[in-house]
Structure formats: C-alpha cells, structure tokens
Design a protein around this motif. Structure first.
Motif, mmCIF file in Angstrom:
data_model
loop_
_atom_site.group_PDB
_atom_site.id
_atom_site.type_symbol
_atom_site.label_atom_id
_atom_site.label_comp_id
_atom_site.label_asym_id
_atom_site.label_seq_id
_atom_site.Cartn_x
_atom_site.Cartn_y
_atom_site.Cartn_z
ATOM 1 N N UNK A 1 0.865 -1.176 0.000
ATOM 2 C CA UNK A 1 0.000 0.000 0.000
ATOM 3 C C UNK A 1 0.905 1.230 0.000
ATOM 4 N N UNK A 2 0.658 2.175 -0.927
ATOM 5 C CA UNK A 2 1.480 3.379 -1.051
ATOM 6 C C UNK A 2 0.659 4.595 -0.644
ATOM 7 N N UNK A 3 1.303 5.480 0.111
ATOM 8 C CA UNK A 3 0.684 6.732 0.525
ATOM 9 C C UNK A 3 1.576 7.875 0.063
ATOM 10 N N UNK A 4 1.028 8.741 -0.768
ATOM 11 C CA UNK A 4 1.760 9.935 -1.204
ATOM 12 C C UNK A 4 1.750 10.935 -0.050
ATOM 13 N N UNK A 5 2.916 11.464 0.281
ATOM 14 C CA UNK A 5 3.042 12.413 1.381
ATOM 15 C C UNK A 5 3.362 13.795 0.837
ATOM 16 N N UNK A 6 2.823 14.810 1.471
ATOM 17 C CA UNK A 6 3.128 16.185 1.088
ATOM 18 C C UNK A 6 4.567 16.510 1.486
ATOM 19 N N UNK A 7 5.072 17.595 0.947
ATOM 20 C CA UNK A 7 6.411 18.038 1.315
ATOM 21 C C UNK A 7 6.481 18.280 2.822
ATOM 22 N N UNK A 8 7.594 17.916 3.403
ATOM 23 C CA UNK A 8 7.908 18.129 4.822
ATOM 24 C C UNK A 8 7.055 17.289 5.771
ATOM 25 N N UNK A 9 6.391 16.248 5.255
ATOM 26 C CA UNK A 9 5.649 15.305 6.111
ATOM 27 C C UNK A 9 6.515 14.062 6.274
ATOM 28 N N UNK A 10 6.706 13.650 7.536
ATOM 29 C CA UNK A 10 7.531 12.477 7.812
ATOM 30 C C UNK A 10 6.845 11.578 8.839
ATOM 31 N N UNK A 11 7.291 10.320 8.896
ATOM 32 C CA UNK A 11 6.741 9.359 9.848
ATOM 33 C C UNK A 11 7.345 9.646 11.213
ATOM 34 N N UNK A 12 6.491 9.878 12.188
ATOM 35 C CA UNK A 12 6.933 10.140 13.556
ATOM 36 C C UNK A 12 7.108 8.831 14.323
ATOM 37 N N UNK A 13 6.124 7.925 14.183
ATOM 38 C CA UNK A 13 6.208 6.609 14.839
ATOM 39 C C UNK A 13 5.154 5.682 14.252
ATOM 40 N N UNK A 14 5.347 4.396 14.526
ATOM 41 C CA UNK A 14 4.399 3.382 14.054
ATOM 42 C C UNK A 14 4.269 2.309 15.125
#
Length: 158
Positions: free
Chosen positions: A99-112
């Motif tokens: 599953x792919x999720x397009x992220x906006x600029x400057x959006x990052x994964x904080x935790x999972x």
C-alpha cells in the motif's frame, strides 16, 4: 502509459513548480479503486499531524515493512510460509500486499505501532525554518545598511 480521465497539462502551461502535484493527481486518477486491501483510515489529528490506521488482523510486526521515501510511504506485508491446514472457512486474508501513501512536502513518519490488529502510523509536518513566515524589518530614512554592505563588498573585491 494509462489514459487519464483528467487533463493536467494546464498546470504545466501556466504554473511553475507544480509538476509534482500534477504527477500525484495523475497517479491518483489512474489508481484502481478495486485495490482496497488492506482497509485503512487517514485522520487529521492536529494542524500539522496525521494518522494512518491500517486494519491487519492476523499480521505480526515481523511480517510488515514500512519504508519512507521522500514524499512516499510504503506499507508492505509478506506472510511467512504457513503449515498446510485444512480450512473449513478461510475469511482472514493472508495475501501479500503493498500500500502506497503519497506524502506532502515536509511530512515524515513520527512513529508506528501494531496493536490489536491495527497498524497505526503517526505523521508530522515540520516546515524548515527557512520556509516559515518571518517578519521583515522596515527601515525608515534613506540609508539601506544591507545595500551599503553589499556595495562595500564589491569595492573590496575589485
């Protein structure tokens, strides 16, 4: 290349720097709506925070992989080989997925985290200091110290 129902070429004719937006829209418009596994929710939890919740009943953390690329998050699942069992009913899906999720600029994964069959991915948007709004000082009078410093530098270089 797949035909799109929408024509995004006006974005290229009249705007500069919208090529990423156009390619994301193109990708989203050609994605098959039948690809619904695994089901997921996307929530906005704050002005600059988001959460993706993916339903993964029967999956363990070691069977899942999260990969963050610039502007893209990929969630993959690969089931380990299972002993052959005789199912009377097999309703839980064990198929591999991506599953792919397009992220906006400057959006990052904080935790999972994976708990009770739900993979929760928290995302944050953090603008670099250079991108944040800043107050510009307005000088009064005829002198412009920045301009004078620049001109003095040019004279020393000559």
């Amino acid at each position: 290349m797949a035909m799109s129902a929408f024509d995004f070429s006006p974005l290229f004719r009249s705007g500069v720097g919208f090529d990423r937006l156009a390619s994301v829209l193109e990708h989203l418009s050609t994605t098959s709506p039948a690809d619904s596994y695994p089901p997921y929710d996307i929530l906005k939890t704050d002005e600059n925070a988001y959460r993706i919740v993916v339903a993964l009943a029967g999956w363990s953390a070691d069977e899942l992989a999260l990969t963050a690329h610039p502007n893209l998050l990929i969630v993959q699942g690969r089931k380990a080989a299972e002993e052959k069992a005789q199912y009377l009913h097999h309703g839980l899906s064990a198929r591999s997925f991506e599953r792919r999720f397009e992220l906006a600029d400057f959006v990052f994964v904080d935790r999972a985290s994976l708990e009770n069959g739900l993979l929760t991915i928290d995302l944050k948007r953090e603008l670099p200091e250079a991108m944040k709004p800043r107050r510009i000082e307005i000088l009064s009078g005829g002198a412009n110290p920045r301009l004078e410093e620049h001109q003095a530098g040019e004279k020393q270089a000559a």
